[in-house]
Write a protein that holds these residues in place. Structure first.
Motif, mmCIF file in Angstrom:
data_model
loop_
_atom_site.group_PDB
_atom_site.id
_atom_site.type_symbol
_atom_site.label_atom_id
_atom_site.label_comp_id
_atom_site.label_asym_id
_atom_site.label_seq_id
_atom_site.Cartn_x
_atom_site.Cartn_y
_atom_site.Cartn_z
ATOM 1 N N TYR A 1 0.823 -1.207 0.000
ATOM 2 C CA TYR A 1 0.000 0.000 0.000
ATOM 3 C C TYR A 1 0.860 1.261 0.000
ATOM 4 C CZ TYR A 1 -3.779 -3.188 1.219
ATOM 5 O OH TYR A 1 -4.685 -4.215 1.210
ATOM 6 N N SER A 2 0.391 2.276 -0.696
ATOM 7 C CA SER A 2 1.053 3.578 -0.712
ATOM 8 C C SER A 2 0.471 4.459 0.380
ATOM 9 C CB SER A 2 0.846 4.256 -2.069
ATOM 10 O OG SER A 2 -0.522 4.647 -2.214
ATOM 11 N N TYR A 3 1.111 5.596 0.593
ATOM 12 C CA TYR A 3 0.593 6.527 1.607
ATOM 13 C C TYR A 3 -0.820 6.979 1.257
ATOM 14 C CZ TYR A 3 1.215 10.728 -1.313
ATOM 15 O OH TYR A 3 1.102 11.671 -2.304
ATOM 16 N N GLN A 4 -1.120 7.127 -0.048
ATOM 17 C CA GLN A 4 -2.462 7.576 -0.447
ATOM 18 C C GLN A 4 -3.542 6.591 -0.041
ATOM 19 O OE1 GLN A 4 0.185 7.330 -2.689
ATOM 20 N NE2 GLN A 4 -0.041 8.836 -4.338
ATOM 21 N N GLU A 5 -3.170 5.331 0.107
ATOM 22 C CA GLU A 5 -4.133 4.273 0.438
ATOM 23 C C GLU A 5 -4.263 4.049 1.941
ATOM 24 O OE1 GLU A 5 -3.908 1.029 -3.000
ATOM 25 O OE2 GLU A 5 -1.898 1.636 -2.352
ATOM 26 N N GLY A 6 -3.715 4.955 2.730
ATOM 27 C CA GLY A 6 -3.823 4.805 4.172
ATOM 28 C C GLY A 6 -2.899 3.741 4.733
ATOM 29 N N PHE A 7 -1.691 3.709 4.212
ATOM 30 C CA PHE A 7 -0.680 2.727 4.626
ATOM 31 C C PHE A 7 -0.521 2.645 6.143
ATOM 32 C CE2 PHE A 7 3.774 3.223 6.095
ATOM 33 C CZ PHE A 7 4.186 1.904 6.056
ATOM 34 N N VAL A 8 -0.447 3.779 6.814
ATOM 35 C CA VAL A 8 -0.208 3.786 8.260
ATOM 36 C C VAL A 8 -1.327 3.067 9.005
ATOM 37 C CG1 VAL A 8 -0.111 5.271 10.314
ATOM 38 C CG2 VAL A 8 1.280 5.816 8.301
ATOM 39 N N GLY A 9 -2.567 3.401 8.672
ATOM 40 C CA GLY A 9 -3.699 2.759 9.322
ATOM 41 C C GLY A 9 -3.719 1.256 9.087
ATOM 42 N N LYS A 10 -3.348 0.845 7.882
ATOM 43 C CA LYS A 10 -3.359 -0.579 7.560
ATOM 44 C C LYS A 10 -2.280 -1.335 8.337
ATOM 45 C CE LYS A 10 -5.317 0.152 2.942
ATOM 46 N NZ LYS A 10 -6.626 -0.465 3.221
ATOM 47 N N ILE A 11 -1.121 -0.721 8.516
ATOM 48 C CA ILE A 11 -0.049 -1.378 9.272
ATOM 49 C C ILE A 11 -0.408 -1.453 10.752
ATOM 50 C CG2 ILE A 11 2.353 -1.167 10.000
ATOM 51 C CD1 ILE A 11 1.889 -2.234 7.115
ATOM 52 N N ILE A 12 -1.013 -0.404 11.294
ATOM 53 C CA ILE A 12 -1.460 -0.442 12.690
ATOM 54 C C ILE A 12 -2.478 -1.558 12.892
ATOM 55 C CG2 ILE A 12 -2.802 0.797 14.447
ATOM 56 C CD1 ILE A 12 -1.431 3.376 13.432
ATOM 57 N N ASN A 13 -3.437 -1.657 11.999
ATOM 58 C CA ASN A 13 -4.445 -2.718 12.123
ATOM 59 C C ASN A 13 -3.811 -4.107 12.031
ATOM 60 O OD1 ASN A 13 -6.722 -1.127 12.545
ATOM 61 N ND2 ASN A 13 -7.041 -0.811 10.353
ATOM 62 N N LYS A 14 -2.805 -4.236 11.167
ATOM 63 C CA LYS A 14 -2.154 -5.534 10.978
ATOM 64 C C LYS A 14 -1.351 -5.958 12.207
ATOM 65 C CE LYS A 14 1.218 -7.880 7.996
ATOM 66 N NZ LYS A 14 2.052 -7.760 6.762
ATOM 67 N N TYR A 15 -0.529 -5.048 12.729
ATOM 68 C CA TYR A 15 0.425 -5.431 13.777
ATOM 69 C C TYR A 15 -0.073 -5.156 15.193
ATOM 70 C CZ TYR A 15 4.028 -6.450 10.333
ATOM 71 O OH TYR A 15 4.749 -7.003 9.317
ATOM 72 N N ILE A 16 -0.863 -4.122 15.374
ATOM 73 C CA ILE A 16 -1.337 -3.805 16.735
ATOM 74 C C ILE A 16 -2.614 -4.575 17.054
ATOM 75 C CG2 ILE A 16 -2.078 -1.963 18.310
ATOM 76 C CD1 ILE A 16 0.836 -1.711 17.459
ATOM 77 N N PHE A 17 -3.493 -4.673 16.057
ATOM 78 C CA PHE A 17 -4.810 -5.288 16.316
ATOM 79 C C PHE A 17 -5.025 -6.623 15.610
ATOM 80 C CE2 PHE A 17 -5.472 -0.632 16.858
ATOM 81 C CZ PHE A 17 -5.718 -0.653 18.219
ATOM 82 N N ASN A 18 -3.982 -7.094 14.912
ATOM 83 C CA ASN A 18 -4.025 -8.421 14.257
ATOM 84 C C ASN A 18 -5.231 -8.582 13.345
ATOM 85 O OD1 ASN A 18 -1.669 -9.408 15.693
ATOM 86 N ND2 ASN A 18 -2.974 -9.513 17.515
ATOM 87 N N LYS A 19 -5.556 -7.509 12.643
ATOM 88 C CA LYS A 19 -6.714 -7.560 11.742
ATOM 89 C C LYS A 19 -6.330 -7.919 10.322
ATOM 90 C CE LYS A 19 -9.454 -4.072 14.203
ATOM 91 N NZ LYS A 19 -10.109 -2.719 14.069
ATOM 92 N N GLY A 20 -5.033 -7.936 10.022
ATOM 93 C CA GLY A 20 -4.614 -8.140 8.635
ATOM 94 C C GLY A 20 -4.793 -6.852 7.858
ATOM 95 N N GLU A 21 -4.168 -6.828 6.685
ATOM 96 C CA GLU A 21 -4.262 -5.627 5.843
ATOM 97 C C GLU A 21 -5.528 -5.665 4.993
ATOM 98 O OE1 GLU A 21 -0.098 -4.046 4.519
ATOM 99 O OE2 GLU A 21 -0.051 -6.223 4.404
#
Length: 272
Positions: free
Chosen positions: A252-272
């Motif tokens: 994902y690029s920054y335009q696609e909300g990369f930061v939010g997706k990584i937080i969900n993946k690693y902090i909340f184990n939701k996957g990208e």
């Protein structure tokens, strides 16, 4: 693994380049904070620019920090108090500027002075560098042409456009740190001061180890923090040097909300 600290770059990572935060990143950052994760915005930007949108979106509270100007100015956002400053000395500022004046007149230059109302510029070509950086300073700040001035003050950071490796070698003797990749703007801080310094500062402050941190960034000035942590993650738009030092390159690029997706993946184990 339980992560305890997030370090998040702004331009090209969490924010649009020169603009505001990507909206889909806001809630995941807040949710991570509310779950007990310390959040540090680690940026090359000056700290209190309205366009950073930190106050606007409620980040001026306990548990949020700012490592501004590549870690040379560390701030507790709760009350905007300074925790640490590390500047290029006035002597070395004057030495570097003298080299520009005498040997490299084709460089575009911008410097963030210790005095927020006094910044230093030189534009040989189009005014794009100055116009970009003006977004991050006080609108009443003086922009002083280095060719018409002497006795410069200590500075947090320089930016150079149209510089090259030979010039960087020429000025490297003046106790400075250069973050650069060919074709990009060079960012210069005091030697030993970079985003990796900020990572180590917060590791010590909160007794956190490198395995408990996620660092996210896209540019040459992010490489130092990507090297320190175990989990350095970059967006698909990251530069080559950032990708080369990343634990993971996101699709994902920054335009696609990369930061939010990584937080969900690693902090909340939701996957990208």
């Amino acid at each position: 693994m339980k992560f305890k600290l997030l370090l998040i770059d702004m331009d090209g990572t969490c924010h649009t380049p020169g603009g505001g935060i990507i909206k889909s990143n806001i809630e995941p950052i807040k949710q991570a904070h509310d779950a007990g994760v310390i959040v540090v915005f680690a940026t090359g930007r000056a700290p209190f620019a309205e366009i950073n949108e930190l106050e606007k979106h409620g980040f001026y509270q306990d548990g949020y920090y700012l490592a501004a100007l590549n870690g040379s100015w560390i701030i507790d956002l709760k009350d905007q108090t300074t925790l640490e400053k590390n500047l290029i000395s006035a002597q070395n500022v004057n030495s570097v500027i003298n080299v520009i004046k005498t040997k490299q007149p084709d460089i575009d230059f911008f410097a963030y002075s210790e005095d927020p109302m006094e910044n230093y510029i030189y534009n040989k070509g189009p005014l794009t560098l100055m116009e970009f950086e003006k977004k991050f300073i006080d609108r009443n700040s003086k922009l002083i042409n280095i060719m018409d001035f002497e006795n410069f003050k200590s500075c947090f950071k320089f930016l150079l456009r149209n510089s090259n490796e030979n010039f960087h070698q020429e000025i490297s003797k003046y106790d400075i740190e250069i973050h650069w990749e060919p074709g990009r703007t060079a960012e210069i801080n005091r030697a030993g001061i970079h985003k990796g310094f900020a990572v180590n500062y917060f590791m010590k402050k909160f007794n956190i180890n490198k395995d408990e941190i996620i660092a996210m960034g896209d540019g040459p000035n992010d490489v130092s923090m990507l090297k320190v942590v175990t989990h350095g993650v970059v967006p698909s738009n990251a530069c080559d040097s950032a990708k080369a030092n990343a634990f993971e390159i996101s699709k994902y690029s920054y335009q696609e909300g990369f930061v939010g997706k990584i937080i969900n993946k690693y902090i909340f184990n939701k996957g990208e």
